[in-house]
Write a protein that holds these residues in place. Structure first.
Motif, PDB file in Angstrom:
ATOM      1  N   TYR A  27       2.661  -4.446   3.381  1.00 38.61           N
ATOM      2  CA  TYR A  27       3.756  -3.489   3.313  1.00 38.61           C
ATOM      3  C   TYR A  27       3.131  -2.129   3.035  1.00 38.61           C
ATOM      4  O   TYR A  27       2.251  -2.004   2.179  1.00 38.61           O
ATOM      5  CB  TYR A  27       4.737  -3.844   2.191  1.00 38.61           C
ATOM      6  N   ILE A  28       3.597  -1.114   3.745  1.00 38.88           N
ATOM      7  CA  ILE A  28       3.061   0.241   3.563  1.00 38.88           C
ATOM      8  C   ILE A  28       4.232   1.211   3.542  1.00 38.88           C
ATOM      9  O   ILE A  28       5.174   1.070   4.327  1.00 38.88           O
ATOM     10  CB  ILE A  28       2.040   0.588   4.675  1.00 38.88           C
ATOM     11  N   THR A  29       4.183   2.161   2.641  1.00 36.15           N
ATOM     12  CA  THR A  29       5.278   3.123   2.573  1.00 36.15           C
ATOM     13  C   THR A  29       5.325   3.938   3.860  1.00 36.15           C
ATOM     14  O   THR A  29       4.302   4.182   4.502  1.00 36.15           O
ATOM     15  CB  THR A  29       5.141   4.064   1.363  1.00 36.15           C
ATOM     16  N   GLU A  30       6.524   4.333   4.241  1.00 41.25           N
ATOM     17  CA  GLU A  30       6.704   5.084   5.484  1.00 41.25           C
ATOM     18  C   GLU A  30       5.867   6.361   5.500  1.00 41.25           C
ATOM     19  O   GLU A  30       5.307   6.722   6.542  1.00 41.25           O
ATOM     20  CB  GLU A  30       8.185   5.430   5.680  1.00 41.25           C
ATOM     21  N   ALA A  31       5.766   7.027   4.365  1.00 38.64           N
ATOM     22  CA  ALA A  31       5.008   8.274   4.306  1.00 38.64           C
ATOM     23  C   ALA A  31       3.537   8.035   4.640  1.00 38.64           C
ATOM     24  O   ALA A  31       2.929   8.792   5.413  1.00 38.64           O
ATOM     25  CB  ALA A  31       5.147   8.918   2.928  1.00 38.64           C
ATOM     26  N   TRP A  32       2.954   6.977   4.069  1.00 38.79           N
ATOM     27  CA  TRP A  32       1.550   6.684   4.358  1.00 38.79           C
ATOM     28  C   TRP A  32       1.384   6.130   5.762  1.00 38.79           C
ATOM     29  O   TRP A  32       0.388   6.399   6.435  1.00 38.79           O
ATOM     30  CB  TRP A  32       0.955   5.752   3.306  1.00 38.79           C
ATOM     31  N   ALA A  33       2.331   5.354   6.240  1.00 42.25           N
ATOM     32  CA  ALA A  33       2.257   4.837   7.609  1.00 42.25           C
ATOM     33  C   ALA A  33       2.236   5.986   8.611  1.00 42.25           C
ATOM     34  O   ALA A  33       1.512   5.938   9.609  1.00 42.25           O
ATOM     35  CB  ALA A  33       3.426   3.907   7.889  1.00 42.25           C
ATOM     36  N   ASP A  34       3.004   7.029   8.323  1.00 45.17           N
ATOM     37  CA  ASP A  34       3.017   8.193   9.201  1.00 45.17           C
ATOM     38  C   ASP A  34       1.646   8.867   9.241  1.00 45.17           C
ATOM     39  O   ASP A  34       1.204   9.326  10.297  1.00 45.17           O
ATOM     40  CB  ASP A  34       4.086   9.189   8.729  1.00 45.17           C
ATOM     41  N   GLN A  35       0.976   8.904   8.118  1.00 46.68           N
ATOM     42  CA  GLN A  35      -0.343   9.533   8.051  1.00 46.68           C
ATOM     43  C   GLN A  35      -1.449   8.643   8.609  1.00 46.68           C
ATOM     44  O   GLN A  35      -2.534   9.136   8.942  1.00 46.68           O
ATOM     45  CB  GLN A  35      -0.687   9.901   6.606  1.00 46.68           C
ATOM     46  N   LEU A  50       0.848  -1.189   0.000  1.00 47.24           N
ATOM     47  CA  LEU A  50       0.000   0.000   0.000  1.00 47.24           C
ATOM     48  C   LEU A  50       0.886   1.242   0.000  1.00 47.24           C
ATOM     49  O   LEU A  50       1.824   1.333   0.786  1.00 47.24           O
ATOM     50  CB  LEU A  50      -0.890  -0.018   1.251  1.00 47.24           C
ATOM     51  N   GLY A  51       0.573   2.191  -0.878  1.00 48.51           N
ATOM     52  CA  GLY A  51       1.341   3.430  -0.918  1.00 48.51           C
ATOM     53  C   GLY A  51       1.075   4.198  -2.191  1.00 48.51           C
ATOM     54  O   GLY A  51       0.148   3.891  -2.933  1.00 48.51           O
ATOM     55  N   ASP A  52       1.916   5.194  -2.429  1.00 47.46           N
ATOM     56  CA  ASP A  52       1.762   5.953  -3.670  1.00 47.46           C
ATOM     57  C   ASP A  52       2.217   5.084  -4.841  1.00 47.46           C
ATOM     58  O   ASP A  52       3.074   4.212  -4.698  1.00 47.46           O
ATOM     59  CB  ASP A  52       2.572   7.254  -3.615  1.00 47.46           C
ATOM     60  N   TYR A  53       1.621   5.314  -5.991  1.00 53.20           N
ATOM     61  CA  TYR A  53       1.837   4.471  -7.167  1.00 53.20           C
ATOM     62  C   TYR A  53       3.315   4.327  -7.522  1.00 53.20           C
ATOM     63  O   TYR A  53       3.803   3.217  -7.748  1.00 53.20           O
ATOM     64  CB  TYR A  53       1.052   5.008  -8.369  1.00 53.20           C
ATOM     65  N   ASP A  54       4.025   5.438  -7.570  1.00 50.16           N
ATOM     66  CA  ASP A  54       5.423   5.397  -8.005  1.00 50.16           C
ATOM     67  C   ASP A  54       6.297   4.549  -7.079  1.00 50.16           C
ATOM     68  O   ASP A  54       7.282   3.964  -7.522  1.00 50.16           O
ATOM     69  CB  ASP A  54       6.002   6.808  -8.105  1.00 50.16           C
ATOM     70  N   SER A  55       5.947   4.482  -5.805  1.00 54.28           N
ATOM     71  CA  SER A  55       6.738   3.718  -4.844  1.00 54.28           C
ATOM     72  C   SER A  55       6.436   2.224  -4.862  1.00 54.28           C
ATOM     73  O   SER A  55       7.273   1.424  -4.468  1.00 54.28           O
ATOM     74  CB  SER A  55       6.511   4.245  -3.425  1.00 54.28           C
TER      75      SER A  55
END
Length: 106
Positions: free
Chosen positions: A48-56, A7-12
């Motif tokens: 798995y979740i990108t750090e940026a989205w996990a923070d939010q 889970l995260g932004d498309y590019d990542s």
């Protein structure tokens, strides 16, 4: 058998599809929170979740912190590593073994 999601932004995350993982690109907080809940209750053992989205999504992730499944694991996004994922792993190991054995300074 449990499935694995990213889970995260498309590019990542788009590259994880080549490994056979289910990818879920999100663009808004509401969409990300809803998708996380669907994945957590929909047969995914690892998310798995990108750090940026996990923070939010700290509050949403906390709902599943005491659960064995799913394991929610932070990964760096294309913007780079914030170190948040490493801190989470360190804390999990400390809880499991009952002490601070990683990164000790001597």
């Amino acid at each position: 058998m449990y499935k694995i999601a990213v889970l995260g932004d498309y590019d990542s995350i788009y590259g994880f599809a080549t490994l056979g993982l289910d990818t879920f690109p999100v663009t808004t907080h509401e969409e990300a929170a809803e998708e996380l809940h669907k994945l957590a209750t929909g047969g995914y053992g690892i998310i798995y979740i990108t750090e940026a989205w996990a923070d939010q999504l700290k509050h949403e992730i906390a709902r599943y912190q005491e659960e064995i499944i799913p394991a929610i694991i932070q990964i760096p996004g294309i913007a780079g590593n914030t170190g948040a994922g490493v801190a989470g792993v360190k804390k999990s190991v400390e809880v499991a073994v009952g002490s601070d054995i990683l990164f000790s300074q001597q």
